[in-house]
Enzyme design. Sequence first.
Site, PDB file in Angstrom:
ATOM      1  N   CYS B 131       0.815  -1.227   0.000  1.00 15.37           N
ATOM      2  CA  CYS B 131       0.000   0.000   0.000  1.00 15.37           C
ATOM      3  C   CYS B 131       0.845   1.271   0.000  1.00 15.37           C
ATOM      4  CB  CYS B 131      -0.987  -0.005   1.163  1.00 15.37           C
ATOM      5  SG  CYS B 131      -0.290  -0.413   2.767  1.00 15.37           S
ATOM      6  N   HIS B 252      -1.711   6.986   3.431  1.00 16.02           N
ATOM      7  CA  HIS B 252      -0.254   6.958   3.514  1.00 16.02           C
ATOM      8  C   HIS B 252       0.276   8.153   2.728  1.00 16.02           C
ATOM      9  CE1 HIS B 252      -0.425   3.173   5.393  1.00 16.02           C
ATOM     10  NE2 HIS B 252      -0.049   2.362   4.416  1.00 16.02           N
TER      11      HIS B 252
END
Lengths: 337, 337
Positions: B131, B252
Amino acid sequence: MKSVGTLAVVGATGQVGAVMRHILLERQLAFDRLRFFASPRSAGTFLEFDGHQLEVEDVETADLAGIDYALFSIGATASKIYAPRFAEAGAIVIDNSSAYRMHPDVPLVVPEVNPGDAAHRALGIIANPNCTTMIAMSPLAIIDRLFGLNRVVAATYQAASGAGRAGVAELSAQLERPNLGALTFDGGAVDFAPPVKFPAVLAGNVIPLAGELHDGDTSEEEKFVNESRKILGLPDLRVHATCVRVPVFTGHSIAIVAECQTPPEVGRLVAELDRHKGCQVVDLPTPMASTGIDPVLVGRIRLDRSSTNGVAFFVSGDNLRKGAALNAIQILEMLLQ
Amino acid sequence: MKSVGTLAVVGATGQVGAVMRHILLERQLAFDRLRFFASPRSAGTFLEFDGHQLEVEDVETADLAGIDYALFSIGATASKIYAPRFAEAGAIVIDNSSAYRMHPDVPLVVPEVNPGDAAHRALGIIANPNCTTMIAMSPLAIIDRLFGLNRVVAATYQAASGAGRAGVAELSAQLERPNLGALTFDGGAVDFAPPVKFPAVLAGNVIPLAGELHDGDTSEEEKFVNESRKILGLPDLRVHATCVRVPVFTGHSIAIVAECQTPPEVGRLVAELDRHKGCQVVDLPTPMASTGIDPVLVGRIRLDRSSTNGVAFFVSGDNLRKGAALNAIQILEMLLQ
């Protein structure tokens, strides 16, 4: 160490002022007289110090005669006005603001790194570095001495308290909102009050913008570049910084890749960092672990395999202590020795 | 786009599984039959989908005949066991775990970057990137196409949900402790329960350690290095990463300095990023703003003056959507076209 004589703390009611008062007691600095100053708005209040109540004097109207040393943490705008007044009245000023840091006649000092620079204070003013820059200086100075620094690439993780009490209050209020976990699937799930001190909500977020933008870089990033060069005595050092605010109360951290002139040796670097009183080598440096202690925590020390002579590390340090109040008091102690 | 036929979601009860179910509805993917699978522990429960209750089948004992495509998000250990079983039973598996990403016979695909790689799936398995890596791929692919990538230096700001539901629960519980602001002066001021999912308290902190350490780098950092090279088709790309967990629920972020073969032009880069459907250029990319949307947010785009042909940027993206569920479903859509 000789006595300070008369010591002034200017900006005594502020967040860094509070830490200065705490550290003065902690380190049992000897002085004949202690005077607290603040802006007209905060003057007239009383602050406790070592069991005594001291009235906070108005920096605008007070008689400045007889002050030997003045620790300033009152913001750049006020420092530009009042630091010269204190200096003209005979005090040596140690200023925590950005006002004089890049002035050619003002030394910018980290006692463990460039103590000799403090002697060249033509204006009677010594500047304390930016709290983020400060955290990186001891490890970078050691790397430069061992392997010769060519380039520094830094990404920061800066705490709310770097933006003063208002920054802490804004983050605290945001963290009191219920059900922050709803942000997991929807970034707009929590109804926050519009942010004032930071350009976006800081709780549950990170904000890659601190200070004003000039030609792509922020003022915070420019400070890191320019102050690092001045403190390390490397005016041509190549430095890149990205400064990012994170939802941490205190403790600035920096992920750094240092490119060197000669191949860095991790073992030698760890040994030198461990020997240095401003640093503590740990497996896991975090801002929380660094809050309330003097040394900066250095860890994740490893070779950077993406450059020829690169070494990477992560450093966390208390931005209110070493990043501000402690370093100013260390400068004062150095002058007294 | 043709119908999927029979679609399996394996790990349907997990955090990424939940986002997969949400996105399948959102994008109105046509299928004949939908089957949910989970580990024996979670099997037997019912999950709502488009007004229907579907029983979750046990991945260990279910009959796998007739499945055309399987979206896997069940962790590397389970993927190693079950992905081959689904593939042998005739399904094309799109696996979100790290189990097969670096396998030479498994393509690692970001549809906007390397769609052609998906054809070479000798094992019937296509892997979805990590990710964190994912968030960086579109901007880095564009920079490589325009200016030729030489080196990437990355520092990450990774959300708790990257560590699954347990990570979110641990951060949530810590943020419910009263008076977090006391951390401003004392890193030990709040009495947190001992952390389990992360190696330190995450609330009010950042943790520069994600995954296991191997020879100085973490497994999370190794993934960023190796997967970037494979996806970008640049096996010798020089990459350095420092992976840091931050107290963010989802989103993120990465501060990146890219060193190029030819002088980067910021205007051209912004125009190309803006044209790319996986990216959105914004002044202030944040994880909170990226949560719940498809594109990654790219900003702070500027020249890096510390290297010859450097360009810096900051990117934030939803680690559960583009970082996991969305990319897997985009791979599926691509295969159906």
